[in-house]
Each structure stands twice: as C-alpha cells, then as structure tokens.
Scaffold this motif. Structure first.
Motif, PDB file in Angstrom:
ATOM      1  N   VAL A 173     -11.084  37.888  -1.657  1.00  0.00           N
ATOM      2  CA  VAL A 173     -11.564  39.066  -0.923  1.00  0.00           C
ATOM      3  C   VAL A 173     -13.108  38.502  -0.346  1.00  0.00           C
ATOM      4  O   VAL A 173     -14.217  38.162  -0.425  1.00  0.00           O
ATOM      5  CB  VAL A 173     -12.431  39.980  -2.026  1.00  0.00           C
ATOM      6  CG1 VAL A 173     -12.957  41.507  -0.760  1.00  0.00           C
ATOM      7  CG2 VAL A 173     -11.036  40.163  -2.708  1.00  0.00           C
ATOM      8  N   THR A 174     -12.627  38.364   1.463  1.00  0.00           N
ATOM      9  CA  THR A 174     -13.323  37.730   2.286  1.00  0.00           C
ATOM     10  C   THR A 174     -14.284  38.784   2.848  1.00  0.00           C
ATOM     11  O   THR A 174     -13.783  39.921   3.245  1.00  0.00           O
ATOM     12  CB  THR A 174     -12.972  36.933   2.984  1.00  0.00           C
ATOM     13  OG1 THR A 174     -12.564  36.157   2.631  1.00  0.00           O
ATOM     14  CG2 THR A 174     -14.301  35.264   3.699  1.00  0.00           C
ATOM     15  N   PHE A 175     -16.107  38.292   3.225  1.00  0.00           N
ATOM     16  CA  PHE A 175     -16.469  39.498   3.642  1.00  0.00           C
ATOM     17  C   PHE A 175     -18.168  38.623   4.125  1.00  0.00           C
ATOM     18  O   PHE A 175     -18.021  38.084   4.264  1.00  0.00           O
ATOM     19  CB  PHE A 175     -16.420  40.803   2.588  1.00  0.00           C
ATOM     20  CG  PHE A 175     -17.638  40.598   1.499  1.00  0.00           C
ATOM     21  CD1 PHE A 175     -18.465  40.267   1.148  1.00  0.00           C
ATOM     22  CD2 PHE A 175     -16.029  40.664   0.209  1.00  0.00           C
ATOM     23  CE1 PHE A 175     -18.764  40.092  -0.865  1.00  0.00           C
ATOM     24  CE2 PHE A 175     -16.495  39.935  -0.626  1.00  0.00           C
ATOM     25  CZ  PHE A 175     -18.093  39.675  -0.789  1.00  0.00           C
ATOM     26  N   THR A 176     -18.773  39.632   5.103  1.00  0.00           N
ATOM     27  CA  THR A 176     -20.085  39.282   6.037  1.00  0.00           C
ATOM     28  C   THR A 176     -21.184  39.714   4.239  1.00  0.00           C
ATOM     29  O   THR A 176     -20.762  40.763   4.205  1.00  0.00           O
ATOM     30  CB  THR A 176     -19.890  39.381   6.828  1.00  0.00           C
ATOM     31  OG1 THR A 176     -18.932  38.790   7.561  1.00  0.00           O
ATOM     32  CG2 THR A 176     -21.948  39.249   6.879  1.00  0.00           C
ATOM     33  N   THR A 177     -21.336  39.028   4.162  1.00  0.00           N
ATOM     34  CA  THR A 177     -23.061  39.100   3.167  1.00  0.00           C
ATOM     35  C   THR A 177     -24.102  39.623   3.658  1.00  0.00           C
ATOM     36  O   THR A 177     -24.652  39.896   4.954  1.00  0.00           O
ATOM     37  CB  THR A 177     -22.944  38.487   2.250  1.00  0.00           C
ATOM     38  OG1 THR A 177     -23.857  37.094   2.706  1.00  0.00           O
ATOM     39  CG2 THR A 177     -21.895  37.357   1.271  1.00  0.00           C
ATOM     40  N   GLY A 230     -26.228  37.539   5.831  1.00  0.00           N
ATOM     41  CA  GLY A 230     -26.233  36.062   5.455  1.00  0.00           C
ATOM     42  C   GLY A 230     -24.827  36.096   6.177  1.00  0.00           C
ATOM     43  O   GLY A 230     -24.614  36.337   7.084  1.00  0.00           O
ATOM     44  N   GLY A 231     -24.444  34.796   5.356  1.00  0.00           N
ATOM     45  CA  GLY A 231     -23.061  34.717   6.008  1.00  0.00           C
ATOM     46  C   GLY A 231     -21.659  34.893   5.399  1.00  0.00           C
ATOM     47  O   GLY A 231     -21.886  36.406   4.676  1.00  0.00           O
ATOM     48  N   GLU A 232     -20.730  34.257   5.041  1.00  0.00           N
ATOM     49  CA  GLU A 232     -19.024  34.723   4.394  1.00  0.00           C
ATOM     50  C   GLU A 232     -18.793  34.513   2.796  1.00  0.00           C
ATOM     51  O   GLU A 232     -19.861  33.438   3.106  1.00  0.00           O
ATOM     52  CB  GLU A 232     -18.361  34.269   5.313  1.00  0.00           C
ATOM     53  CG  GLU A 232     -17.946  34.537   6.920  1.00  0.00           C
ATOM     54  CD  GLU A 232     -16.118  35.515   6.624  1.00  0.00           C
ATOM     55  OE1 GLU A 232     -15.362  35.158   7.057  1.00  0.00           O
ATOM     56  OE2 GLU A 232     -16.873  36.989   7.462  1.00  0.00           O
ATOM     57  N   TYR A 233     -18.560  35.214   2.485  1.00  0.00           N
ATOM     58  CA  TYR A 233     -18.204  35.029   1.084  1.00  0.00           C
ATOM     59  C   TYR A 233     -17.376  35.196   1.059  1.00  0.00           C
ATOM     60  O   TYR A 233     -16.588  36.714   0.959  1.00  0.00           O
ATOM     61  CB  TYR A 233     -19.545  35.564   0.503  1.00  0.00           C
ATOM     62  CG  TYR A 233     -19.345  35.438  -1.498  1.00  0.00           C
ATOM     63  CD1 TYR A 233     -20.397  34.331  -1.448  1.00  0.00           C
ATOM     64  CD2 TYR A 233     -18.761  36.472  -2.008  1.00  0.00           C
ATOM     65  CE1 TYR A 233     -20.024  34.502  -3.146  1.00  0.00           C
ATOM     66  CE2 TYR A 233     -18.477  36.245  -3.455  1.00  0.00           C
ATOM     67  CZ  TYR A 233     -19.599  35.316  -3.768  1.00  0.00           C
ATOM     68  OH  TYR A 233     -19.469  34.631  -5.646  1.00  0.00           O
ATOM     69  N   THR A 234     -16.236  34.830   0.212  1.00  0.00           N
ATOM     70  CA  THR A 234     -15.555  34.471  -0.783  1.00  0.00           C
ATOM     71  C   THR A 234     -15.014  35.480  -2.334  1.00  0.00           C
ATOM     72  O   THR A 234     -15.717  34.538  -2.824  1.00  0.00           O
ATOM     73  CB  THR A 234     -14.107  34.312  -0.873  1.00  0.00           C
ATOM     74  OG1 THR A 234     -14.646  33.695   0.952  1.00  0.00           O
ATOM     75  CG2 THR A 234     -12.708  34.365  -1.825  1.00  0.00           C
ATOM     76  N   SER A 235     -15.399  36.453  -3.111  1.00  0.00           N
ATOM     77  CA  SER A 235     -14.826  36.918  -4.118  1.00  0.00           C
ATOM     78  C   SER A 235     -13.802  37.162  -3.983  1.00  0.00           C
ATOM     79  O   SER A 235     -12.829  36.280  -3.594  1.00  0.00           O
ATOM     80  CB  SER A 235     -16.256  38.175  -4.248  1.00  0.00           C
ATOM     81  OG  SER A 235     -16.400  38.981  -5.376  1.00  0.00           O
ATOM     82  N   HIS A 236     -13.998  38.102  -4.927  1.00  0.00           N
ATOM     83  CA  HIS A 236     -12.481  37.920  -5.902  1.00  0.00           C
ATOM     84  C   HIS A 236     -11.522  39.786  -6.412  1.00  0.00           C
ATOM     85  O   HIS A 236     -12.472  39.922  -6.975  1.00  0.00           O
ATOM     86  CB  HIS A 236     -11.707  37.103  -6.211  1.00  0.00           C
ATOM     87  CG  HIS A 236     -12.047  35.834  -6.353  1.00  0.00           C
ATOM     88  ND1 HIS A 236     -12.791  35.022  -6.117  1.00  0.00           N
ATOM     89  CD2 HIS A 236     -10.674  35.224  -5.717  1.00  0.00           C
ATOM     90  CE1 HIS A 236     -12.932  33.864  -5.906  1.00  0.00           C
ATOM     91  NE2 HIS A 236     -11.908  34.148  -5.215  1.00  0.00           N
ATOM     92  N   ASN A 237     -10.945  40.015  -6.157  1.00  0.00           N
ATOM     93  CA  ASN A 237     -10.329  41.278  -7.286  1.00  0.00           C
ATOM     94  C   ASN A 237     -10.166  40.580  -8.354  1.00  0.00           C
ATOM     95  O   ASN A 237      -9.421  38.924  -8.256  1.00  0.00           O
ATOM     96  CB  ASN A 237      -8.545  42.116  -5.861  1.00  0.00           C
ATOM     97  CG  ASN A 237      -9.300  43.040  -5.081  1.00  0.00           C
ATOM     98  OD1 ASN A 237     -10.363  43.380  -5.134  1.00  0.00           O
ATOM     99  ND2 ASN A 237      -8.877  43.127  -4.349  1.00  0.00           N
TER     100      ASN A 237
END
Ligand SMILES: [Zn+2]
Ligand SMILES: [Zn+2]
Ligand SMILES: [Zn+2]
Ligand SMILES: [Zn+2]
Lengths: 454, 454
Positions: free
Chosen positions: A78-82, A240-247
């Motif tokens: 799951v990728t988003f801007t922080t 912040g920058g882009e970040y990839t978290s996870h379901n």
C-alpha cells in the motif's frame, strides 16, 4: 417458479446455527481479543502511516497471525505520500497572554518557523464562514467554534467534521492566514483531536490546527470581551516522501469453496497521539479473535475467512483502496464483508446491504446475536470505511453497529489508550463477529452482489 | 459559676442568624463566584509562583477587589526561590519504542540536555523502595507504580503523595539516576499530574517526573513481559532566582471592632499546566463573592472580614507563612479562619477547631447551612493549607469540607480548566462561606485561641 426462488434464497443449516451459538458463547469466555489489543498497544503503540510504528505494526500483524495459526498469512503493498507532525504550539499574545493546547490537522502545512501571529476572527461554523463576505478574514486566523454533539451512533461527527476537512481552504478563500477549529470531539479534556484535512486546488494552503475543547472555550470567553484577540501558532508539520506499507491478511482457508471468502477487518494504522487502542486496535482484536475461534473448530468452514488489517485508513482509506484495486478481478469471490472501526462499545444493531431475498437469512443470523443484545436494523449498511472502495465494486456488506456514545471523547487524541477498553464489551463484539463470519462462510446461497452505491 | 460560664459561651443573635439565612439565599441566586473564576482563568490563566502569570494575578486580584468595592485593598510581600519548567519528554527506547507522557515534579533538577537513558526498576510503592536492598537501583530509573484511591474526602491523597515528595531522594539513596512515579491522581487521562517534591540534604539530586496513568499502565505492561525496559527522559527544569510576589488582601471593615477579623481565603497561585480553575480559582471566587455579599448589607458587620488571596501555596505555603509572620504580633485579632482549596464540589460537612464552649454556637451556625446539605462534623478542623502557619500560632479554624470525589482527576494537570466547575455547586459553597464569615463577624464572645497543633 416459487421453488426456484426458494432454492436461490440463502439459508443456514440448523447445525451451523448451533455451531454459531457455541462460538458466540466461547467468545464471551475468551480474553484473546483484549490480549491482542494489549499486545498491539504495548509492543507497537502509535503507528501513524509511514512512521516506524507503521512498519512495526505490519511486522507485529504478520507475527501475530502466524502465532495464532492462520492457514495463510501474507501482506499486500500500500503506497502513499506521508505527512510528518512537527512542533505544534499556540498562545494568546494579547490581550490576555496564555498558552493554548492545539494539534495540527493531518496534512496541514507549517507556519513560518518562528510562528504566525494574527488576530482571531470567530465563526459559528463552516457555513457561517462560507457565507461571510469576501476578504472578511484578510490577514487573520479563522477560529471555527462549532461543537460536536454526542450520540450513540456517532451521528454528530458528520456535521461537525466538515470544519476540519474543508475549513482551511474556506478560510484561505476569505483571506485568512491560518485556521484553528474547536476539536471534533465530545469531551472536555484539554487534549486536541487530530484528523485529516484537505486543501482545495488553486487555493492558498494555510496551516490548520485543532484547539482542545477547554481552549476553544477560553478563546470564546476572551473574544466575548470585545477586544481584538491575537494568537500566535507554530506548526512544524510537513509532507514527507512516498512510503510503502502493507495490508496484513490472515486467512482461515475454506474446506469446500476456498476461493470464496468473507472479509472481517479493521485498520492497523492509527494516529500518532495515542496508542490507537480504540481506533482501531479494538477492531483488530475483535476480528482476529473471532477468526481464531473458527480456527479452533474441528473442521474448517466451507468458505474462507480473511482477516484484513488495513494499512493507512486514517489518511485516506489507502489500504482499502489498494485491496479493492488488487482484487478487482475477483470481486465475486467476496461473499460479504464487515469492518470494525468504531471503538470498543457494545454492538446494539446489525444492518445489512444484501439482496432482498437474503434478508430472512440475515434475520436468522441476527437471532443468534439476540442474547448479545443485538437486533436487526435495516438493509442500508455501510460496512466500514475501508470497505467503501469494495462497496463501489458492488460487494454486499454488514454493519455491526457499536455504541459510540463515548467514542469521540477519545478519538484521535492522546487519550486513545488501552484503559478505555472494557474487556466485557470487547468480548460481546467478538461474539457478534464470530457469528457473522462463521454463518456467512457456511451459508447456502449468497448475499448477492452488484449493489449500487449512493 | 454557671452564669459566668454562660456569659462566656459564644452565641449569635437571632437577628444575625436571620441575616445569615438571607445572605445564604442571595448567594444561591448569584453567579458572581463563577464570574470571578471565569475572569481569573480567562484574563490571567496559569499563574505559577514567580512567573509573569503570578504578577498578572496579583494585579488582577487588586483590581478585582477594588472593583467590587472592598473597604481596604492591599498587598503584602511574599519572597521565595522560583523554579522553571523546561522541556519534558520521555520515551521507551527498548524493547518497545514509543513515547511516554510525563511532567516534571516541582523543583526537580534537569537531566543532561540530551536526556538520561537507563533501565527501569519498578516498585509497588514508596515503602517497597525504602525497604529494598542497598544499591538495588544502581544506575537505573526507579518507577513507583502505586495508585491513588478515589474518595469523597480526598483521603487517598496522603498515602499516595509520599511517593511524589520523597521518592527522588529514596531512589537516589538506592543508587538511582532518575525517578518516574505514576501520577498522583484518580483519572485515567493521558495527562501527568505535577506537584512539589523535595530533596533530602546530603543525597544526590536526581530528576523526578510523573507519568500519566495510561503511561504508567503501559510501563507496567511492558515490564510484565520480563525483558529489560529502557527509558529515556529529558527534563529541562531549573531553579530560578528569588522573586517577590504578594498576598492580596481585601477587607470588609467592621463597624464595632474593626481590628478583630475573620479570614476567608484561597490561594491565588496555581500550577502552570492548567488555568487553575479548581485549584484554586474556585476558592478565590467563593470567598471573594461571599465577602461581596456582606459588603452589600445596609451596614458593615461588627468585626472585619478579610479575604486573603495567598501567594505561592503550591511551592511551600509561602504566602501563608508570610502572612503568619507579618501578623504574628496580632494573632489574637484573628477571630477565626477558613480556606477554600479543594476544588468546586459541594460542601457536605463543617468541622471546627474551637474551644469546647463554642461548639453549641458552631452547631447553630451549621443549622443555617442545613438547607445546603451541610451538617456539623467534629472539632478537629484543619482549616486549609495556608492556615497551617497561623494554626501553629493557635488560631481557631473551620473546615468547610467539599466533595472531592473528582478533584484528583484534574488536580495539577492541564485539565484544571473552567469547564470542570459546576456553577450550581460553586454557589452552594459561597452560601456556606457567607454564613460562616458573617456569623463569625457578628458573634457574641469568641471561638477561643491558643490551640495546640498535633
Ligand atoms: Zn478508525
Ligand atoms: Zn480514526
Ligand atoms: Zn490548592
Ligand atoms: Zn495544588
């Protein structure tokens, strides 16, 4: 023909209804749900999207689901801007110097490093601001003082929260250099409530923060005296920058139709101020513990059950959107879904969004919940925030409506901590979720699909 | 002889009892008490001893008493060493990194500028720490987890608060480098309670702070897991210089014996975290409004009534000591005294510390309070913290005991704000104080003097 319709009408086997009742009673005698929230809030704590806490929560979720013996455990990106919270301070400069308790709203821009000082202009609510003359707030800090009303179903939230979401751009459109809102909450604690705001395109971005309720009272009392009130606010937030978290997903794999599944879930992220016990550790505990009870049966249910711990609900339902996008070609496999994301109060009603022929079956399900104090409501369920994107693709959903009378006392504040959870109320929730998940996995027929969203 | 004793026994004229009842009913219909607290908390706010808020409060007090038409208004100097709160932060470093909410205890020393990191060693209470082996806390941060119990009379405070006052030196004596206590309070809000601590002579001074209740829970939960828990605390507090504040005094000057007077009072200073509405704005509002009602009578009472707004109660009863010292040669002029310093809950009992012959008169006074739900208790009154030094010089005192069930939910936290005051309960207090002050000023005979203190 009548018999063909009867064949299609969903139903539950008597034996399954009996097992559901047994699972319900087991849930009422288990503290696993509470243990899971305790573990999450103690070992991870705050887990705002894109922070180290987010990464720790994903790791925790995978480990917990494996430890509990789920058949499959996996993650999906799951990728988003922080957004990063920085310093946040405010004080009245004149005529009565004293500090104010504020918190920046999610995705607020910063003030200049040494703060922003301006006269306050007060509005009753967002509409009063919208309807005010052009330029009325020129060079000023807008203060919106509207109060959220307490209600079991949380219905005071919608009308009040518009000031949080849209206030900044509306204020900027009238010339304001900053905005302070009374916290969207029902408490009178000296803690400000954070939460998302959004800037409209083409309008100047101004810093936005919430005042605690006592501080909003204080400003009102100062303003009533008639002298200009000057406030200095300092916000150090930044994108912040882009970040990839996870379901994080754990599956109880079905024995007959493993590709078909029921979703129960909650969001794994939280805001940064509290430990996210009510929002949404409780939902994580309830849904995970419910699935674990089903794992304890002598055999797997016919269909699969997926516990989904959604990433980054708070900053835009990003995990929910990612899941819907990733699984868009197999939406029909989703039998139905329910998310727990309204704290830890007892469930008092179950609503559905299913095909009309399925309503009798839903009522049968509700009967198993009756000893829990739960009755059937209507067929207009929303299902929960992270299910909005899947609902848009037509899935059936359920809402197990919790008593949210106190939820907005703590919502998005430092006060969202474990001690606010009543273990007994939590067990009642788990009992309802296990009934819902088990019966949906076992049912004859289906709840339908292809529902249009309003 | 019996008749000589009867002559000396204090009593009230019927007419005075009637006026007292009228004043009581006027108090119940006036919101002046609340207006005074609203004014103090709004226009001054936090007023910790030695801060600009302290100076603003003294200015406010003089102006308010003059505005209300007191016959005499003056100040008396009160000198003390100040303490300044600086940065205060804490976080768990390992094994489960997350922030903790703390506040420095009054007169704590600072940590090194970049913080102090050490393993936590937990004790059930101060006694457990005292009884632990020498050197047990060597290089560690002591955590005392004892909980204060809720009680109407605040009786849970005494046993619990010892950890705050003495914990640091006891911990240092066992080798500790810092101390964290569970806040001395009855709430479960994520706010830490400040308050005074003291260092013993000849023992190393270590930084001392209180954790909010949810953070103390969190530490306990982490420690229960059995791995070493390392915390970093950063305290920037420091001692300041000498400062001279003032007791602010307003007098209703008596018509027959103006040199004799009744004291009603409260402390004007507060801690810095809240706006000092309950502690002790409420007392200021109650006692000032009570005297103002007496000012409104067609004629002055026989004796004088002094409203004393004591400086710097919080950091050592300094205003009370200064008053006792300044007036030590005229102690006999003080007919009696009562301080309101326990929040804004309703009064439920009146206790006295008077000569035995005066008790029947006190019971007569209590009868006038009966419609307020107040009954006579015993002859062991304390009178209030700022009266301790005067008690030491033998004055009679009264305790108008308030319901303090919720007082320690807010005590010494940011949550001590105006919204916590119930205006109706405040009026009940004022009604009791006006009865006490008026009747004491009018009485035949006296309450005695020369009482020994335990
Ligand atoms: Zn949520
Ligand atoms: Zn939320
Ligand atoms: Zn006090
Ligand atoms: Zn105090």
């Amino acid at each position: 023909s009548v018999s063909a319709m009867a064949k299609q009408a969903p139903s539950f086997d008597e034996a399954d209804l009996k097992v559901a009742a047994e699972l319900r009673d087991q849930a009422l005698n288990s503290s696993l749900d509470y243990e899971i929230v305790e573990s999450l809030t103690t070992e991870v704590g705050p887990r705002m999207a894109g922070t180290p806490g987010d990464a720790a929560a994903v790791k925790w979720g995978v480990a917990k689901l494996k430890e509990l013996g789920f058949d499959k455990v996996w993650t999906e990106p799951v990728t988003f801007t922080t957004w990063k919270r920085g310093v946040e301070m405010a004080e009245v400069i004149a005529p009565y110097p004293q500090p104010l308790v504020i918190t920046a709203l999610g995705f607020s821009v910063a003030t200049p490093e040494d703060g922003l000082s301006a006269e306050i202009i007060q509005f009753d609510d967002l509409d009063a601001l919208k309807n005010a003359p052009e330029g009325i707030a020129e060079g000023k800090i807008v203060f919106i003082k509207n109060r959220m009303e307490r209600a079991r179903d949380g219905s005071g939230y919608g009308p009040a929260v518009a000031a949080r979401g849209q206030g900044a751009s509306q204020a900027a459109a009238k010339g304001a250099v900053g905005i302070l809102i009374r916290s969207i909450g029902t408490d009178s604690d000296r803690m400000a409530h954070t939460g998302m705001m959004r800037y409209d395109e083409g309008i100047k971005k101004i810093p936005a923060a919430a005042l605690s309720a006592p501080d909003a009272d204080l400003l009102e009392n100062m303003i009533r005296r008639g002298k200009p009130v000057t406030v200095k606010m300092t916000i150090g937030a930044k994108q912040g920058g882009e970040y990839t978290s996870h379901n994080v997903i754990g599956e109880v794999t079905g024995s007959e139709k493993p590709e078909e599944y029921v979703i129960i879930g909650a969001h794994l992220d939280s805001w940064d101020l509290g430990t996210g016990a009510l929002d949404d550790g409780a939902g994580i505990g309830i849904t995970t513990a419910a699935a674990k009870l089903i794992l304890g049966l002598p055999e797997r249910p016919k269909r699969s059950i997926r516990v989904i711990m959604f990433a980054n609900e708070e900053q835009g339902l990003v995990g929910g959107k990612a899941y819907a996008e990733a699984h868009k070609d197999h939406i029909k496999n989703i039998i139905t879904a329910a998310e727990s994301d309204f704290g830890a109060g007892k469930i008092w009603r179950i609503d559905s969004k299913v095909k009309p022929e399925a309503i009798p079956a839903v009522k049968q399900m509700a009967e198993v919940m009756e000893p829990l104090g739960i009755s059937y409501g209507n067929n207009q369920a929303g299902g929960g925030p992270d299910l909005i994107p899947l609902r848009g693709k037509g899935i059936s959903v359920f809402s197990l409506r919790q008593d949210g009378t106190d939820y907005f006392d703590y919502h998005h504040t430092p006060n969202d901590t474990l001690d606010k959870i009543d273990p007994e109320a939590l067990r009642q929730n788990t009992a309802a979720y296990v009934i819902f998940a088990y019966l949906s996995a076992q049912m004859n027929g289906d709840f339908g699909t292809g529902f249009h969203q309003k």
